[in-house]
Design a protein around this motif. Sequence first.
Motif, short mmCIF file in Angstrom:
data_model
loop_
_atom_site.label_atom_id
_atom_site.label_comp_id
_atom_site.label_asym_id
_atom_site.label_seq_id
_atom_site.Cartn_x
_atom_site.Cartn_y
_atom_site.Cartn_z
N THR A 1 1.14 -4.39 -12.32
CA THR A 1 1.79 -6.23 -11.47
C THR A 1 3.01 -5.16 -10.36
OG1 THR A 1 1.56 -7.80 -12.31
CG2 THR A 1 2.43 -7.99 -10.85
N LEU A 2 3.56 -4.72 -10.92
CA LEU A 2 5.07 -4.32 -10.48
C LEU A 2 4.32 -2.95 -10.11
CD1 LEU A 2 8.03 -3.89 -9.17
CD2 LEU A 2 8.27 -2.73 -11.29
N ASN A 3 3.68 -2.30 -9.96
CA ASN A 3 3.32 -0.63 -9.46
C ASN A 3 2.26 -1.12 -7.75
OD1 ASN A 3 2.35 2.37 -9.72
ND2 ASN A 3 0.69 0.99 -8.94
N MET A 4 1.20 -2.29 -8.70
CA MET A 4 0.55 -2.54 -7.58
C MET A 4 0.86 -3.58 -5.97
SD MET A 4 -2.75 -5.12 -7.69
CE MET A 4 -3.79 -3.89 -8.80
N VAL A 5 2.59 -4.02 -6.60
CA VAL A 5 3.15 -5.05 -5.47
C VAL A 5 4.57 -3.21 -4.34
CG1 VAL A 5 5.10 -5.81 -4.81
CG2 VAL A 5 3.76 -6.88 -6.54
N MET A 6 4.17 -2.80 -5.16
CA MET A 6 5.35 -1.20 -4.69
C MET A 6 4.30 -0.41 -4.40
SD MET A 6 8.19 -0.34 -7.52
CE MET A 6 8.82 0.78 -6.86
N THR A 7 3.04 -0.29 -4.55
CA THR A 7 1.91 0.42 -4.34
C THR A 7 1.63 0.47 -2.79
OG1 THR A 7 1.39 0.90 -5.86
CG2 THR A 7 0.17 1.62 -3.82
N ILE A 8 1.62 -1.27 -2.05
CA ILE A 8 0.71 -2.11 -1.25
C ILE A 8 2.03 -1.41 -0.57
CG2 ILE A 8 0.54 -4.05 0.35
CD1 ILE A 8 -0.90 -5.15 -2.71
N PHE A 9 3.87 -2.25 -0.89
CA PHE A 9 4.05 -1.33 0.44
C PHE A 9 4.37 0.22 1.01
CE2 PHE A 9 6.59 -5.49 -0.77
CZ PHE A 9 6.34 -6.54 0.90
N HIS A 10 4.46 0.77 0.15
CA HIS A 10 4.43 1.95 0.16
C HIS A 10 3.03 2.83 0.79
CE1 HIS A 10 3.48 6.17 -1.87
NE2 HIS A 10 4.29 6.67 -0.79
N LEU A 11 2.10 2.19 0.74
CA LEU A 11 0.85 2.53 1.55
C LEU A 11 0.70 2.57 2.77
CD1 LEU A 11 -2.36 1.81 -0.83
CD2 LEU A 11 -0.92 3.90 -0.03
N SER A 12 1.37 1.03 2.99
CA SER A 12 2.07 0.75 4.49
C SER A 12 2.80 2.02 5.02
CB SER A 12 2.67 -0.81 5.05
OG SER A 12 3.86 -0.87 3.91
N PHE A 13 4.08 2.80 4.58
CA PHE A 13 4.86 3.67 5.21
C PHE A 13 3.85 4.59 4.70
CE2 PHE A 13 7.87 0.75 3.33
CZ PHE A 13 8.85 1.04 4.36
N ILE A 14 2.32 5.05 3.93
CA ILE A 14 1.91 6.00 4.39
C ILE A 14 1.31 6.17 5.88
CG2 ILE A 14 -0.08 7.73 3.02
CD1 ILE A 14 2.30 8.20 1.85
N ILE A 15 0.66 4.90 6.44
CA ILE A 15 0.03 5.17 7.09
C ILE A 15 0.99 4.97 8.50
CG2 ILE A 15 -1.44 3.09 8.86
CD1 ILE A 15 -2.15 1.85 5.59
N PHE A 16 2.03 4.52 8.67
CA PHE A 16 2.71 5.07 9.50
C PHE A 16 3.31 6.22 9.61
CE2 PHE A 16 7.54 5.40 9.91
CZ PHE A 16 7.28 5.42 11.74
N ILE A 17 3.15 7.38 8.72
CA ILE A 17 3.96 8.07 8.70
C ILE A 17 2.94 8.90 9.23
CG2 ILE A 17 3.68 10.32 6.96
CD1 ILE A 17 5.38 9.12 5.15
N ILE A 18 1.39 8.65 8.96
CA ILE A 18 0.44 9.41 9.72
C ILE A 18 -0.26 9.24 10.84
CG2 ILE A 18 -2.76 9.55 9.00
CD1 ILE A 18 -1.84 9.05 6.05
N ILE A 19 0.26 7.89 11.22
CA ILE A 19 -0.15 7.69 12.67
C ILE A 19 1.08 7.90 13.14
CG2 ILE A 19 -0.07 5.45 13.89
CD1 ILE A 19 -1.17 3.85 12.05
N ALA A 20 2.34 8.14 13.37
CA ALA A 20 3.84 8.40 13.36
C ALA A 20 3.25 10.47 14.00
CB ALA A 20 4.33 8.56 13.29
N GLY A 21 2.55 10.99 12.70
CA GLY A 21 2.68 12.05 12.67
C GLY A 21 1.74 12.74 14.07
N PHE A 22 -0.31 12.16 14.23
CA PHE A 22 -0.67 12.38 14.77
C PHE A 22 -0.20 12.12 16.30
CE2 PHE A 22 -3.07 12.63 11.07
CZ PHE A 22 -3.66 13.60 11.66
N ALA A 23 0.45 10.95 16.48
CA ALA A 23 1.23 10.34 17.48
C ALA A 23 2.64 11.44 18.32
CB ALA A 23 1.01 8.88 18.05
N LYS A 24 3.35 11.78 17.48
CA LYS A 24 4.48 12.20 18.06
C LYS A 24 3.77 13.87 18.03
CE LYS A 24 7.41 10.72 19.71
NZ LYS A 24 7.66 10.07 20.85
N GLY A 25 3.58 13.80 16.94
CA GLY A 25 3.69 15.77 16.19
C GLY A 25 2.51 16.61 17.89
N ASN A 26 2.76 17.69 17.81
CA ASN A 26 2.44 18.58 18.47
C ASN A 26 0.98 19.62 17.68
OD1 ASN A 26 2.57 20.65 20.45
ND2 ASN A 26 3.76 21.19 21.08
N ILE A 27 0.29 19.65 18.52
CA ILE A 27 -0.94 20.63 17.63
C ILE A 27 -0.89 22.16 18.36
CG2 ILE A 27 -2.48 21.10 19.00
CD1 ILE A 27 -4.77 19.87 17.52
#
Length: 595
Positions: A208-234
């Motif tokens: 249960t602890l893992n599931m809660v932390m994983t949900i929060f963690h995935l939100s940060f993962i999505i942020f990193i992916i979006i930020a990388g594609f938005a602010k990164g340089n190809i």
Amino acid sequence: MMEYSSSFSSFGAYGRAVLRTPTRLRKSMWAVWSPAEELTEIRARSGAEMQRKLRWYDLVAMGVGGMVGAGIFVSTGSAAKLYAGPSVIVAYIVAGFSALLSALCYTEFAVEMPVAGGAFSYLRITFGEFAAYLAGANLIAEYVLSNAAVARSFTSYLATVFGVVTTDAWRLRVQGLGPGYDRLDFSAVAILIMLTLFLCYSTKDSSTLNMVMTIFHLSFIIFIIIAGFAKGNISNLTKPGVPSVPGGFFPYGVKGVFNGAAIVYFSFIGYDAVSTLAEEVQEPAKNMPIGVAGSVVIVSVLYCLMAASICMLLPYDMIDPEAPFSTAFKHVAGWKWATNLVGVGATLGIVTSLLVSMLGQARYLCVIGRANLIPCWFAKVSPTTGTPINATIFLGCCTAGIALFTELDVLLNLVSIGTLFVFYLVANALIFRRHVVAGGVTNPWPTALFLALLSVSAIGFVAAWGNNFDCWWGLMISGGMAIGFTTVFWMRVPVVQKGEKWEAPLMPFLAAASIFLNVFLLGSVDRKSYKRFGIWSGIAVCFYVVYSVHATYDAEARSKDESSKIDLEQLHTFADKSSKFDLKQTEGLLKINLG
């Protein structure tokens, strides 16, 4: 009736046991247990049973939590900067495909035999005690070292949460210790001790602890992916930060991709930990395939997107191997605040990864203890919490001790080689089990010959690959041989047993591809790692010879002795009843005659 005498009851008894070592080795090394014995007699040695409370979503969350934190936040930086460059994205595709093949091999075993032993149990019912023991020893080392590496990375990311971007800022340097071992990490020790105590308390609560932390963690993962594609340089995907450094998407060539894949394969250890939870899963035939394969697919997609994100944010030669994602944002104009935010997400991910991996390592040690290959004290399951408490505490302490002083780069290659070796053995075991019935019912030599030829062709491919394509004809021949051997085997050697409730698809091609890829990735690991691997395996074999083979002999003798006592008691009971019955018959006859 003579009772057995323990090999360890005295120095004299042990000396006599040592003299019998060759005989005992011949008897024990190839001893094969049946799935029924693993599910009943062996499991009963832990006393209390583990509680079946986990569902498919628990397993997916465990797999995602166990893999994403360890892999993307620990090994990506090293793989990109030192081995593959921007093509680390392709390295993750290669490693993910290989992991999926191995995961499907694992799943068929896990559904047929839902016990906590994972690869150890799968190999023991196929290749016997010694192969299972050697795999188990390397799995334990793999888990302990990988968790130590992840815990060290935890400190680096936690520091960035508080604005400290120097990765060694929170470590204490000690004079007199060698390079790679001279920076003490007390934060890593603290998190490992905390998780060890929590895991002793409850598996379901840990899930249960893992599931809660994983949900929060995935939100940060999505942020990193979006930020990388938005602010990164190809352009960062082809241009290094320093002109003198090799450029292009493949700066180290195709070989660099596979060298990187061998390193990031460490990122996929988590699904192996999920397979060890089979004993605590409801309806394994339904939940295990979804949990194991599903988590590997989800994680592979996330890995590729995140690898692309960081390579766009920063040229590969400027990536920090210790904390690549959090430190990358300090180079993005106006986004230095994201360094702290990413540090929070990475810290959560690393904690979930440690939670799952430590869960898996304890169950491996517990089942090896059940087999009496190590002291059975490790097999104890707490009747109160339903967890392997002794194994959890012992390995938690070992991991903390290594994490205290051993640097990340020392650990990563050794972890990968142990993982690949065990996954290679499991794929071989699945083919062997499908085509061979133990006890001489079927001829094992055609299957054994095929597996040997397949491995040889894979080794030939690795050798040709090492010549930088100068031996392109060697690649064609060895690759073609592997496909040809598998096709002939599929057509000529019949399948004698399949998974009754679930089976891996496209057999034997799926397992053969897994064997070939694992051998190929093993060829990409450096020589120093092979030396360490050889030393550890040598230590494990010595322990097997001086302790395990005698302990298993004693356990078998004790079992026979107890069975004999039970049979004798039953015989006495039957004799007593028969005597009483005969006496009553005699009295009845006398009364009739006298009457």
